[in-house]
Design an enzyme around this catalytic site. Structure first.
Site, PDB file in Angstrom:
ATOM      1  CB  SER A 165      20.074   8.079   9.933  1.00 19.56           C
ATOM      2  OG  SER A 165      18.782   8.649   9.999  1.00 19.56           O
ATOM      3  CE1 TYR A 196      18.442   3.767  12.840  1.00 21.03           C
ATOM      4  CE2 TYR A 196      17.762   6.062  12.584  1.00 21.03           C
ATOM      5  CZ  TYR A 196      18.219   4.876  12.033  1.00 21.03           C
ATOM      6  OH  TYR A 196      18.474   4.795  10.672  1.00 21.03           O
TER       7      TYR A 196
HETATM    8  P1  NAP Z   1      16.535  -3.306   7.420  1.00 17.67           P
HETATM    9  O1  NAP Z   1      15.769  -3.583   6.197  1.00 17.67           O
HETATM   10  O2  NAP Z   1      15.868  -3.417   8.747  1.00 17.67           O
HETATM   11  O3  NAP Z   1      17.863  -4.183   7.406  1.00 17.67           O
HETATM   12  C1  NAP Z   1      18.735  -4.142   8.509  1.00 17.67           C
HETATM   13  C2  NAP Z   1      19.736  -5.244   8.378  1.00 17.67           C
HETATM   14  O4  NAP Z   1      20.519  -5.251   9.583  1.00 17.67           O
HETATM   15  C3  NAP Z   1      19.097  -6.614   8.253  1.00 17.67           C
HETATM   16  O5  NAP Z   1      19.815  -7.405   7.348  1.00 17.67           O
HETATM   17  C4  NAP Z   1      19.207  -7.154   9.675  1.00 17.67           C
HETATM   18  O6  NAP Z   1      19.284  -8.561   9.757  1.00 17.67           O
HETATM   19  C5  NAP Z   1      20.537  -6.560  10.101  1.00 17.67           C
HETATM   20  N1  NAP Z   1      20.655  -6.594  11.546  1.00 17.67           N
HETATM   21  C6  NAP Z   1      19.838  -6.031  12.464  1.00 17.67           C
HETATM   22  N2  NAP Z   1      20.220  -6.371  13.689  1.00 17.67           N
HETATM   23  C7  NAP Z   1      21.305  -7.166  13.563  1.00 17.67           C
HETATM   24  C8  NAP Z   1      22.137  -7.860  14.460  1.00 17.67           C
HETATM   25  N3  NAP Z   1      21.918  -7.831  15.787  1.00 17.67           N
HETATM   26  N4  NAP Z   1      23.164  -8.594  13.983  1.00 17.67           N
HETATM   27  C9  NAP Z   1      23.391  -8.662  12.655  1.00 17.67           C
HETATM   28  N5  NAP Z   1      22.628  -8.039  11.741  1.00 17.67           N
HETATM   29  C10 NAP Z   1      21.587  -7.307  12.190  1.00 17.67           C
HETATM   30  O7  NAP Z   1      17.102  -1.807   7.383  1.00 17.67           O
HETATM   31  P2  NAP Z   1      17.589  -0.891   6.178  1.00 17.67           P
HETATM   32  O8  NAP Z   1      16.541   0.106   5.958  1.00 17.67           O
HETATM   33  O9  NAP Z   1      18.084  -1.708   5.057  1.00 17.67           O
HETATM   34  O10 NAP Z   1      18.804  -0.122   6.905  1.00 17.67           O
HETATM   35  C11 NAP Z   1      20.147  -0.297   6.544  1.00 17.67           C
HETATM   36  C12 NAP Z   1      20.920   0.876   7.104  1.00 17.67           C
HETATM   37  O11 NAP Z   1      20.432   2.091   6.532  1.00 17.67           O
HETATM   38  C13 NAP Z   1      20.805   1.057   8.616  1.00 17.67           C
HETATM   39  O12 NAP Z   1      22.041   1.468   9.141  1.00 17.67           O
HETATM   40  C14 NAP Z   1      19.773   2.157   8.754  1.00 17.67           C
HETATM   41  O13 NAP Z   1      19.918   2.844   9.974  1.00 17.67           O
HETATM   42  C15 NAP Z   1      20.121   3.014   7.571  1.00 17.67           C
HETATM   43  N6  NAP Z   1      19.048   3.906   7.097  1.00 17.67           N
HETATM   44  C16 NAP Z   1      17.965   3.397   6.473  1.00 17.67           C
HETATM   45  C17 NAP Z   1      16.982   4.282   5.998  1.00 17.67           C
HETATM   46  C18 NAP Z   1      15.752   3.796   5.280  1.00 17.67           C
HETATM   47  O14 NAP Z   1      14.887   4.617   4.923  1.00 17.67           O
HETATM   48  N7  NAP Z   1      15.601   2.497   5.030  1.00 17.67           N
HETATM   49  C19 NAP Z   1      17.140   5.681   6.167  1.00 17.67           C
HETATM   50  C20 NAP Z   1      18.275   6.150   6.815  1.00 17.67           C
HETATM   51  C21 NAP Z   1      19.225   5.263   7.271  1.00 17.67           C
HETATM   52  P3  NAP Z   1      17.931  -9.468   9.713  1.00 17.67           P
HETATM   53  O15 NAP Z   1      17.409  -9.316   8.316  1.00 17.67           O
HETATM   54  O16 NAP Z   1      18.430 -10.808  10.005  1.00 17.67           O
HETATM   55  O17 NAP Z   1      17.021  -8.884  10.733  1.00 17.67           O
END
Ligand code: NAP
Length: 246
Positions: free
Chosen positions: A153, A166
């Site tokens: 991130s 985070y």
């Molecule tokens: P998201 O929609 O919240 O998805 C997160 C995923 O991680 C979900 O599938 C969730 O499972 C899983 N997860 C969370 N806790 C878990 C646990 N204890 N055990 C196993 N799985 C778990 O987030 P996202 O936006 O796609 O983020 C994906 C990555 O990108 C992350 O590393 C985030 O920090 C990074 N990121 C995202 C953004 C953005 O703008 N979206 C920006 C910068 C970085 P469930 O669905 O079952 O909850």
């Protein structure tokens, strides 16, 4: 946006494990890898979501995926070793490992973060990727050209107020990436890099910015070129880099 035009069979015969594969960026990554020929190992904590991704991949006629339910908050060392054993018996190697799953945790002054919330977030965002990487290393070394991606991130590269544990956890995985990459350099066929997706339309983004119109940001499938590049053979010489998907 990261410019890369992946050939349709880019990941043919590759086995790629993705954490958090049931939703958001992890789901898009699983679908995109499968569409480019990979056998994907879907790791996540919500079985129904993993099954939905499995069904979508199967219906599209892509290589049959594997489902491995795992809660990264509670998984033990033995769970990671068991997973490695299963993958070894089934595939004998791992060509790609995408540490995508993460939690946002409390966004407040660091000095008001509760210890329990801090520990929980570090378990999912830092300790789990460490234990998973350690368990998967023999499988990654058994692949001819393996790639590990730590999904990072912008707040893991420059600290920002109120991003709490985070941001600290993302700095930790950037550090893990650099140490691992340096260890592999010239000694194994494994490369290790980090990738910042940038603002992307997912549940996590909505939680972080509830007032933001969702259409402001690209959908997860739009940021996949950078993931595909890092997982395919064209990035063979890229190791220890912190890249951006947008
Ligand atoms: P998201 O929609 O919240 O998805 C997160 C995923 O991680 C979900 O599938 C969730 O499972 C899983 N997860 C969370 N806790 C878990 C646990 N204890 N055990 C196993 N799985 C778990 O987030 P996202 O936006 O796609 O983020 C994906 C990555 O990108 C992350 O590393 C985030 O920090 C990074 N990121 C995202 C953004 C953005 O703008 N979206 C920006 C910068 C970085 P469930 O669905 O079952 O909850």
């Amino acid at each position: 946006m990261f410019k890369y035009d992946p050939p349709s069979e880019l990941l043919k015969d590759r086995v790629i494990l993705i954490t958090g594969a049931g939703d958001g960026i992890g789901k898009a990554c699983a679908l995109s890898c499968a569409a480019h020929g990979a056998t994907v190992v879907l790791v996540g904590r919500t079985l129904a979501k993993l099954e939905a991704v499995y069904d979508e991949i199967e219906a599209a006629g892509h290589p049959q995926p594997a489902i491995c339910p795992l809660n990264l908050e509670t998984a033990s060392e033995k769970d990671y070793d068991d997973l490695a054993g299963q993958l070894f018996d089934t595939f004998g190697r791992l060509d790609g490992l995408v540490h995508n799953a993460a939690q946002l945790g409390p966004r407040t002054h660091l000095d008001s973060v509760k210890s329990e919330a801090w520990m929980q977030l570090m378990q999912v965002n830092v300790n789990a990727p460490f234990m998973l990487t350690r368990a998967m290393m023999p499988l990654l070394r058994a692949a001819p050209d393996a790639s590990v991606i730590f999904v990072s991130s912008s707040v893991g590269r420059k600290g920002r107020a109120y991003w709490g544990p985070y941001a600290v956890s993302k700095f930790a995985i950037e550090g893990m990436m650099q140490v691992l990459a340096d260890e592999q350099d010239g000694t194994t066929q494994v490369r290790v890099n980090s990738l910042n997706p940038g603002a992307t339309r997912t549940a996590m983004r909505k939680k972080a910015y509830p007032a933001e119109p969702p259409e402001t940001n690209p959908e997860p499938h739009e940021i996949m070129p950078a993931f595909l590049y890092l997982l395919g053979p064209d990035s063979r010489t890229i190791n220890g880099q912190a890249l951006d998907a947008q």
